[in-house]
Design an enzyme around this catalytic site. Structure first.
Site, PDB file in Angstrom:
ATOM      1  N   HIS A   1      -5.773   3.705  -2.761  1.00 50.55           N
ATOM      2  CA  HIS A   1      -5.019   4.556  -1.832  1.00 50.55           C
ATOM      3  C   HIS A   1      -4.280   5.637  -2.622  1.00 50.55           C
ATOM      4  O   HIS A   1      -3.967   5.442  -3.799  1.00 50.55           O
ATOM      5  CB  HIS A   1      -4.009   3.736  -1.016  1.00 50.55           C
TER       6      HIS A   1
ATOM      7  N   SER B   1      -4.459   3.735   7.129  1.00 50.54           N
ATOM      8  CA  SER B   1      -3.532   3.614   6.000  1.00 50.54           C
ATOM      9  C   SER B   1      -3.399   4.893   5.184  1.00 50.54           C
ATOM     10  O   SER B   1      -2.351   5.133   4.571  1.00 50.54           O
ATOM     11  CB  SER B   1      -3.980   2.466   5.085  1.00 50.54           C
TER      12      SER B   1
END
Length: 267
Positions: free
Chosen positions: A248, A41
């Site tokens: 993230h 990711s």
């Protein structure tokens, strides 16, 4: 005769100087590269928005560092097969097939999910300090004992499929700036998480170097932009409304942190 010789000499010197200057200019091989991006990711760009329709649950963003490289450098070809949630075996089984003998540049960010990044963060948020420290300690054991072999399998697979490619292994940012006021996790938990990430990055760097690959270390680029820092945040904090983006990089993290470090390593 004298004038003729001077003219001839001047032309010769100019030609030599021109050749020297030409050689001194760095070769711009990037435009002719056939580039493939692999990974999880952090490579696909989760948290950076603007996901491509074709990527589905893999969530490949046009703001991911590999996509930014494609937009800015314009290599001869570009393909990202990075996918949210990927572990090392996913790269081997589902992504390396995108490589070929004509591939000249490969990037890969992988290893975090193999030691349980997402599960660890859930534990730290929901179960408290003791459980958090224990979860990170277990992950550190995996990083020391299991991750090197798993990374070697990935890197050997890349070499076999794209033997002529330059390979850049891109690491992970450390999540927290320490020594600043911060709500949420305790200082002990944040310190332990940082230590775990550093161990994973160091393990990846060692494996990449052993394979003859370049390691793009993004940790210093994110300093001042981490969670609990005073600067613009390049990381998503815990987001209960969109849990998948938590921890993230944002679009700014991809463009300001990941991209320049990768660009420098890619040559």
């Amino acid at each position: 005769m004298r004038r003729s010789r001077l003219i001839t000499l001047a032309v010769s010197v100019a030609a030599s100087l021109g050749a020297t200057l030409t050689l001194a200019v760095p070769a711009q091989a990037s435009a002719s590269d056939h580039y493939v991006a692999l990974g999880d990711s952090y490579a696909s760009g989760v948290g950076a928005d603007n996901y491509t329709a074709e990527s589905g649950s893999c969530k490949r963003s046009t703001n991911a560092y590999s996509a930014l490289y494609n937009t800015k450098i314009k290599p001869a070809s570009y393909k990202s097969v990075a996918c949210s949630g990927a572990i090392t075996t996913d790269v081997i089984n589902n992504q390396i097939s995108a490589l070929s003998s004509s591939t000249t540049l490969v990037s890969v960010t992988i290893g975090g999910n193999d030691v349980g990044f997402s599960t660890i963060m859930q534990t730290c948020v929901l179960q408290g300090e003791s459980a958090c420290v224990a979860a990170v300690t277990a992950a550190e054991t995996k990083a020391r004992t299991e991750l090197p072999g798993k990374l070697a399998n990935v890197y050997n697979g890349i070499k076999a499929k794209a033997p002529s490619a330059r390979v850049v292994v891109v690491g992970y940012p450390v999540f927290y700036q320490l020594g600043t006021p911060c709500v949420g996790l305790t200082v002990t938990s944040r310190t332990k998480l940082n230590a775990g990430i550093n161990l994973v990055d160091d393990t990846i760097r060692t494996a990449a170097t052993s394979a003859g690959f370049k390691f793009a270390d993004v940790r210093s680029a994110f300093v001042g932009h981490q969670l609990c820092s005073y600067g613009d945040k390049w990381m998503h904090a815990l987001n209960f409304l969109n849990i998948g983006v938590s921890y993230h990089p944002t679009a700014a993290g991809q463009s300001g942190g990941y991209y320049p470090v990768f660009r420098s390593a890619a040559g």
